[in-house]
Design a protein around this motif. Structure first.
Motif, PDB file in Angstrom:
ATOM      1  N   GLN A   1       0.822  -1.212   0.000  1.00  0.00           N
ATOM      2  CA  GLN A   1       0.000   0.000   0.000  1.00  0.00           C
ATOM      3  C   GLN A   1       0.857   1.264   0.000  1.00  0.00           C
ATOM      4  O   GLN A   1       0.497   2.258  -0.642  1.00  0.00           O
ATOM      5  N   ALA A   2       1.989   1.230   0.707  1.00  0.00           N
ATOM      6  CA  ALA A   2       2.903   2.378   0.675  1.00  0.00           C
ATOM      7  C   ALA A   2       3.473   2.565  -0.723  1.00  0.00           C
ATOM      8  O   ALA A   2       3.612   3.703  -1.213  1.00  0.00           O
ATOM      9  N   THR A   3       3.799   1.474  -1.395  1.00  0.00           N
ATOM     10  CA  THR A   3       4.319   1.549  -2.759  1.00  0.00           C
ATOM     11  C   THR A   3       3.273   2.110  -3.712  1.00  0.00           C
ATOM     12  O   THR A   3       3.587   2.897  -4.616  1.00  0.00           O
ATOM     13  N   ILE A   4       2.008   1.722  -3.512  1.00  0.00           N
ATOM     14  CA  ILE A   4       0.927   2.261  -4.347  1.00  0.00           C
ATOM     15  C   ILE A   4       0.790   3.765  -4.120  1.00  0.00           C
ATOM     16  O   ILE A   4       0.607   4.542  -5.071  1.00  0.00           O
ATOM     17  N   ALA A   5       0.896   4.212  -2.862  1.00  0.00           N
ATOM     18  CA  ALA A   5       0.803   5.645  -2.564  1.00  0.00           C
ATOM     19  C   ALA A   5       1.915   6.419  -3.270  1.00  0.00           C
ATOM     20  O   ALA A   5       1.685   7.510  -3.815  1.00  0.00           O
ATOM     21  N   LEU A   6       3.129   5.881  -3.269  1.00  0.00           N
ATOM     22  CA  LEU A   6       4.235   6.546  -3.960  1.00  0.00           C
ATOM     23  C   LEU A   6       3.990   6.577  -5.471  1.00  0.00           C
ATOM     24  O   LEU A   6       4.388   7.532  -6.153  1.00  0.00           O
ATOM     25  N   SER A   7       3.337   5.560  -6.009  1.00  0.00           N
ATOM     26  CA  SER A   7       3.018   5.554  -7.440  1.00  0.00           C
ATOM     27  C   SER A   7       2.015   6.654  -7.768  1.00  0.00           C
ATOM     28  O   SER A   7       2.128   7.320  -8.803  1.00  0.00           O
TER      29      SER A   7
ATOM     30  N   MET B   1       2.611  14.310  -9.197  1.00  0.00           N
ATOM     31  CA  MET B   1       3.626  15.343  -8.943  1.00  0.00           C
ATOM     32  C   MET B   1       4.709  15.167 -10.001  1.00  0.00           C
ATOM     33  O   MET B   1       5.743  14.552  -9.773  1.00  0.00           O
ATOM     34  N   SER B   2       4.474  15.723 -11.175  1.00  0.00           N
ATOM     35  CA  SER B   2       5.274  15.406 -12.362  1.00  0.00           C
ATOM     36  C   SER B   2       6.706  15.933 -12.306  1.00  0.00           C
ATOM     37  O   SER B   2       7.521  15.571 -13.141  1.00  0.00           O
ATOM     38  N   ALA B   3       7.010  16.781 -11.357  1.00  0.00           N
ATOM     39  CA  ALA B   3       8.368  17.332 -11.277  1.00  0.00           C
ATOM     40  C   ALA B   3       9.317  16.419 -10.508  1.00  0.00           C
ATOM     41  O   ALA B   3      10.390  16.841 -10.091  1.00  0.00           O
ATOM     42  N   ARG B   4       8.941  15.171 -10.344  1.00  0.00           N
ATOM     43  CA  ARG B   4       9.749  14.239  -9.548  1.00  0.00           C
ATOM     44  C   ARG B   4      10.092  12.992 -10.371  1.00  0.00           C
ATOM     45  O   ARG B   4       9.560  11.909 -10.134  1.00  0.00           O
TER      46      ARG B   4
ATOM     47  N   LEU C   1      11.588   5.178  -9.200  1.00  0.00           N
ATOM     48  CA  LEU C   1      11.659   4.354  -7.993  1.00  0.00           C
ATOM     49  C   LEU C   1      10.311   3.696  -7.702  1.00  0.00           C
ATOM     50  O   LEU C   1      10.235   2.495  -7.430  1.00  0.00           O
ATOM     51  N   ALA C   2       9.235   4.484  -7.775  1.00  0.00           N
ATOM     52  CA  ALA C   2       7.908   3.959  -7.448  1.00  0.00           C
ATOM     53  C   ALA C   2       7.478   2.899  -8.452  1.00  0.00           C
ATOM     54  O   ALA C   2       6.912   1.871  -8.073  1.00  0.00           O
ATOM     55  N   GLY C   3       7.763   3.135  -9.736  1.00  0.00           N
ATOM     56  CA  GLY C   3       7.387   2.157 -10.753  1.00  0.00           C
ATOM     57  C   GLY C   3       8.089   0.828 -10.553  1.00  0.00           C
ATOM     58  O   GLY C   3       7.474  -0.243 -10.666  1.00  0.00           O
ATOM     59  N   ARG C   4       9.364   0.892 -10.217  1.00  0.00           N
ATOM     60  CA  ARG C   4      10.143  -0.333 -10.006  1.00  0.00           C
ATOM     61  C   ARG C   4       9.650  -1.086  -8.768  1.00  0.00           C
ATOM     62  O   ARG C   4       9.465  -2.304  -8.796  1.00  0.00           O
TER      63      ARG C   4
END
Length: 375
Positions: free
Chosen positions: A113-119, A125-128, A134-137
């Motif tokens: 769930q934390a990984t989904i939140a980062l995705s 937040m397109s400037a990141r 990282l989130a996709g991987r």
């Protein structure tokens, strides 16, 4: 402010600080509800400047990030520049915190769930660009590891499917909104999980009470099933997840035919091997106790024992052994440290007759006994 109130329970505090309730204010969409929502977000930002307490636990930060991002148009419509800046600054701080703490989160559903939140954050937040990579991987790795080939979750809790799909379906839409191809692992995970929603349903529409599942939220389940394009007959032999389903003439039997999940994801696993539940039309006839909707922590240690399941209990002992040392429990949680290692299962189908034969060796070491069951 509710954030200055002493919480009556930890569950109450977690619900409050995860901000899932914003959807109710959004449903009443008006200038007044938008103003109230912004006031509550402002209260949280002002009162939670230091990264400690329940509100800064990673398993609470993740859902809050998702809630703020999902409801950002509602919150920011008619907002002044000062609130806009405070909102984005706090959101960025929470994302940084979750990036740093997610790898150390408890394995299983909290980490996914934390990984989904980062995705979500990476898409919104397109400037990141570093966050996006990282989130996709991480998302691909966790989905491939935690969603089993038959669509069940590695922790064996049917409720995990509900929680994950409520996050993954909108995430798939977010990729479409950004005109980006979603990772194939995301699409494949959703396609495997959707049929399992029907697998775990009784004739009355509720889920079976296995391995941490409690009362089913009928509205959430109906929402998810609306996205089930196949709408076909549910799978009946979920061998990877360790469950069997038998259905005939309006009757449904669900049976636990699996060993405990791997140690690291066994925090919610029950000692209910070979337990079954039976429903006929809209009547529940044989059930397990399951986890209550509220006050779960007070009852969890009892609901996980073999006694709370429709299966054989020998000499008042559970077929699994739970981590008992208080110091280790505080550090690791109440893990299943021993249980059935061999659960051979055979399903025979012939001439319209279905028979499931299964056995487990959870009582072999202590009593020299094997439990066998045929349905």
């Amino acid at each position: 402010s509710p954030f200055s109130v002493l919480p009556p329970t930890q569950e109450w505090a977690e619900e409050l600080e995860s901000f899932g309730w914003l959807r109710h204010l959004r449903a009443a969409d008006s200038s007044l509800t938008r103003s109230n929502a912004r006031a509550l977000v402002n209260d949280w930002i002002a009162s939670r400047r230091r990264a400690h307490g329940i509100g800064w636990r990673p398993e609470v930060v993740g859902p809050r990030i998702v809630a703020w991002l999902m409801h950002a148009p509602f919150l920011l419509n008619e907002a002044d520049a000062r609130f806009y800046k405070r909102f984005l600054r706090s959101l960025g701080r929470q994302v940084q915190f979750l990036m740093a703490s997610a790898p150390g989160l408890r394995d299983g559903l909290p980490r996914l769930q934390a990984t989904i939140a980062l995705s979500y954050a990476a898409l919104c937040m397109s400037a990141r660009p570093r966050l996006a990579r990282l989130a996709g991987r991480r998302l691909v790795d966790e989905l491939q590891r935690q969603v089993l080939p038959d669509g069940g979750h590695v922790g064996r809790n049917p409720g995990a499917l509900l929680e994950l799909l409520l996050d993954l379906l909108p995430l798939r839409q977010a990729y479409a909104a950004r005109e980006l191809p979603p990772p194939p692992a995301l699409i494949h995970a959703i396609e495997r999980m959707m049929p399992m929603l029907r697998f775990f349903r009784h004739a009355d529409g509720a889920f079976g009470h296995f391995n941490g599942m409690g009362p089913t939220s009928a509205d959430l389940l109906a929402t998810l099933l609306a996205y089930d394009d196949a709408r076909g007959r549910p799978v009946e032999n979920a061998s990877h997840s360790g469950y069997q389903r038998l259905a005939a003439s309006g009757a449904v039997i669900l049976m636990d035919t699996g060993p405990p999940p791997p140690l690291a994801v066994s925090h919610e696993a029950h000692a209910g091997c070979l337990a079954f539940e039976l429903s006929a039309r809209r009547q529940r006839i044989v059930v397990n106790c399951g986890i209550p909707a509220t006050g779960a922590d007070a009852w969890r240690h009892l609901a996980r024992r073999t006694h709370a399941h429709s299966t054989v209990t020998i000499a008042d002992a559970s077929s699994c052994r739970f981590l008992a040392l208080p110091r280790l429990q505080r550090l690791l949680g109440t893990l299943v440290v021993a249980g059935p290692a061999n659960v051979p299962t055979r399903r025979d189908e012939a001439a319209g007759r279905v028979t499931v034969h299964a056995s487990h060796d959870g009582y072999a070491a202590a009593f020299g006994l094997i439990h066998e069951r045929s349905i």
